[in-house]
Design a protein around this motif. Structure first.
Motif, mmCIF file in Angstrom:
data_model
loop_
_atom_site.group_PDB
_atom_site.id
_atom_site.type_symbol
_atom_site.label_atom_id
_atom_site.label_comp_id
_atom_site.label_asym_id
_atom_site.label_seq_id
_atom_site.Cartn_x
_atom_site.Cartn_y
_atom_site.Cartn_z
ATOM 1 N N ALA A 14 -9.959 21.589 14.805
ATOM 2 C CA ALA A 14 -10.578 20.337 14.374
ATOM 3 C C ALA A 14 -9.771 19.161 14.903
ATOM 4 C CB ALA A 14 -10.637 20.283 12.849
ATOM 5 N N PRO A 15 -10.458 18.061 15.255
ATOM 6 C CA PRO A 15 -9.711 16.908 15.744
ATOM 7 C C PRO A 15 -8.834 16.303 14.657
ATOM 8 C CG PRO A 15 -12.003 16.325 15.336
ATOM 9 C CD PRO A 15 -11.898 17.818 15.188
ATOM 10 N N SER A 16 -7.823 15.607 15.072
ATOM 11 C CA SER A 16 -6.965 14.899 14.121
ATOM 12 C C SER A 16 -7.805 13.899 13.337
ATOM 13 C CB SER A 16 -5.859 14.161 14.869
ATOM 14 O OG SER A 16 -5.144 15.035 15.711
ATOM 15 N N ALA A 17 -7.439 13.683 12.079
ATOM 16 C CA ALA A 17 -8.113 12.639 11.313
ATOM 17 C C ALA A 17 -7.851 11.286 11.962
ATOM 18 C CB ALA A 17 -7.628 12.646 9.872
ATOM 19 N N LEU A 18 -6.605 11.080 12.368
ATOM 20 C CA LEU A 18 -6.223 9.829 13.020
ATOM 21 C C LEU A 18 -5.193 10.138 14.100
ATOM 22 C CD1 LEU A 18 -6.396 6.675 12.992
ATOM 23 C CD2 LEU A 18 -4.367 6.724 11.521
ATOM 24 N N ASN A 61 -2.499 -2.863 11.260
ATOM 25 C CA ASN A 61 -3.459 -3.880 11.696
ATOM 26 C C ASN A 61 -4.272 -3.402 12.900
ATOM 27 O OD1 ASN A 61 -2.734 -5.693 9.697
ATOM 28 N ND2 ASN A 61 -1.345 -6.865 10.996
ATOM 29 N N ILE A 62 -3.627 -2.692 13.811
ATOM 30 C CA ILE A 62 -4.339 -2.179 14.984
ATOM 31 C C ILE A 62 -5.266 -1.041 14.583
ATOM 32 C CG2 ILE A 62 -4.043 -0.921 17.161
ATOM 33 C CD1 ILE A 62 -1.557 -2.607 17.681
ATOM 34 N N VAL A 63 -4.781 -0.129 13.757
ATOM 35 C CA VAL A 63 -5.625 0.998 13.337
ATOM 36 C C VAL A 63 -6.848 0.505 12.575
ATOM 37 C CG1 VAL A 63 -5.723 3.030 11.842
ATOM 38 C CG2 VAL A 63 -3.748 2.673 13.332
ATOM 39 N N SER A 64 -6.683 -0.522 11.747
ATOM 40 C CA SER A 64 -7.803 -1.028 10.951
ATOM 41 C C SER A 64 -8.671 -2.029 11.703
ATOM 42 C CB SER A 64 -7.288 -1.654 9.646
ATOM 43 O OG SER A 64 -6.385 -2.710 9.911
ATOM 44 N N GLY A 65 -8.279 -2.412 12.922
ATOM 45 C CA GLY A 65 -9.125 -3.267 13.748
ATOM 46 C C GLY A 65 -8.859 -4.748 13.652
ATOM 47 N N ALA A 71 -2.191 -1.852 25.003
ATOM 48 C CA ALA A 71 -2.096 -0.564 25.695
ATOM 49 C C ALA A 71 -2.425 0.547 24.713
ATOM 50 C CB ALA A 71 -0.695 -0.347 26.269
ATOM 51 N N GLY A 72 -2.917 1.679 25.223
ATOM 52 C CA GLY A 72 -3.184 2.847 24.400
ATOM 53 C C GLY A 72 -4.508 2.780 23.680
ATOM 54 N N ARG A 73 -4.727 3.746 22.808
ATOM 55 C CA ARG A 73 -5.992 3.815 22.078
ATOM 56 C C ARG A 73 -5.803 4.438 20.706
ATOM 57 N NH1 ARG A 73 -9.659 8.713 24.528
ATOM 58 N NH2 ARG A 73 -8.080 10.373 24.513
ATOM 59 N N VAL A 74 -6.828 4.249 19.868
ATOM 60 C CA VAL A 74 -6.867 4.779 18.502
ATOM 61 C C VAL A 74 -8.085 5.679 18.376
ATOM 62 C CG1 VAL A 74 -6.987 4.205 16.045
ATOM 63 C CG2 VAL A 74 -5.811 2.654 17.624
ATOM 64 N N LEU A 75 -7.881 6.894 17.859
ATOM 65 C CA LEU A 75 -8.978 7.825 17.664
ATOM 66 C C LEU A 75 -9.077 8.222 16.197
ATOM 67 C CD1 LEU A 75 -7.414 8.764 20.577
ATOM 68 C CD2 LEU A 75 -9.552 10.050 20.711
ATOM 69 N N MET A 76 -10.305 8.242 15.698
ATOM 70 C CA MET A 76 -10.577 8.647 14.324
ATOM 71 C C MET A 76 -11.519 9.845 14.372
ATOM 72 S SD MET A 76 -12.185 6.284 11.302
ATOM 73 C CE MET A 76 -12.850 6.968 9.788
ATOM 74 N N ASN A 77 -11.048 10.983 13.892
ATOM 75 C CA ASN A 77 -11.827 12.219 13.963
ATOM 76 C C ASN A 77 -12.314 12.510 15.380
ATOM 77 O OD1 ASN A 77 -11.600 12.661 11.121
ATOM 78 N ND2 ASN A 77 -13.251 11.196 10.783
ATOM 79 N N GLY A 78 -11.458 12.218 16.348
ATOM 80 C CA GLY A 78 -11.766 12.497 17.732
ATOM 81 C C GLY A 78 -12.543 11.418 18.450
#
Length: 268
Positions: A14-18, A61-65, A71-78
């Protein structure tokens, strides 16, 4: 000749939750975050620690938008949510509290949670007509949900009290009820113990633990009360000068010489 036995299909984890990958943030000539990687398993309770200015709230702040990384990216459930709006993240199940209260102080405790419940039950504008008495509350889905969530955090005795008039500890409990009402799957708690009276800490810790255990949500928690945090979370990420220098169990973190020299031995 017998037919060959078909091999079992390969197991796809399963993908990571975050997950944050190579996350960076530069403002002017200053590097705020650099090469931040964090992989949070579904249903886990993770602490984030570090001295002031380490980048903890910036990461949230970055994770919540609220902020956009350079640089980089944020993934939620893939799913890549790096450019997703704050409301869209909330609808997708990402909830957040702040160091200072984000409640509506003039609305009652019930009304605050009832507004949040609308995210989960749909947008019916009749839900904005709040009952003047808790006993005469319209038995719509949002009200029922709000009453249930307030019972979960132990605030049913303050339904009609304005949110601005309750204690700081109760405000933190109310914020958890709001997250429950929104059916948040990933919860970011930014210093939930800050300003809470010592007598209220145990109850708030129980609320956070019950939030995670009852709903199965994933919780990330920034907290300066190390003794409280270490007894609550499963893993701890340590931030220092905008990077994560360790991510391990509380016992391993406490025994890590790098962590001790960079943070634990110097933090106030």
């Amino acid at each position: 000749m017998s037919n060959p036995v078909p091999s079992a299909p390969a197991h796809t984890p399963a993908p990571s939750a975050l997950r944050v990958e190579n996350l960076g943030l530069q403002i002017g000539g200053a590097t705020i975050l650099k090469d931040v990687d964090l992989d949070v398993a579904p249903g886990s309770l993770v602490g984030v620690i570090g001295p002031n200015g380490a980048g903890k709230t910036t990461l949230f702040n970055i994770v919540s938008g609220i902020m956009t990384p350079t640089a980089g990216r944020v993934l939620m459930n893939g799913e890549d949510i790096t450019t997703m709006s704050v409301p869209a993240r909330a609808r997708a199940g990402l909830g957040r509290t702040f160091q200072t209260s984000s409640l509506f102080p003039k609305l009652s405790v019930l009304e605050n949670v009832r507004l949040a419940a609308q995210v989960a039950v749909g947008r019916d504008y009749s839900l904005f007509h709040f009952p003047s008495r808790a006993g005469g509350a319209k038995k719509d889905a949002a009200t029922q949900r709000a009453l249930h969530n307030l019972d979960e955090v132990g605030l049913t005795h303050k339904l009609l009290t304005p949110a601005g008039d309750i204690s700081h500890g109760d405000k933190r409990k109310l914020e958890i009820a709001v997250l429950l009402a929104m059916d948040s799957k990933i919860v970011l708690l930014d210093e939930p113990m800050a300003g809470v009276a010592s007598g209220d800490v145990t109850g708030l810790v129980d609320n956070i633990r019950e939030l995670q255990e009852r709903t199965g949500c994933t919780v990330l928690m920034v907290e300066h009360h190390i003794d409280v945090l270490m007894g609550l979370v499963e893993k701890v990420a340590v931030m220092y000068f905008g990077s994560i220098i360790a991510f391990d169990s509380p016992a391993e973190i406490m025994a890590n010489p790098l962590v001790q020299s960079a943070y634990l031995g110097t933090a106030a």
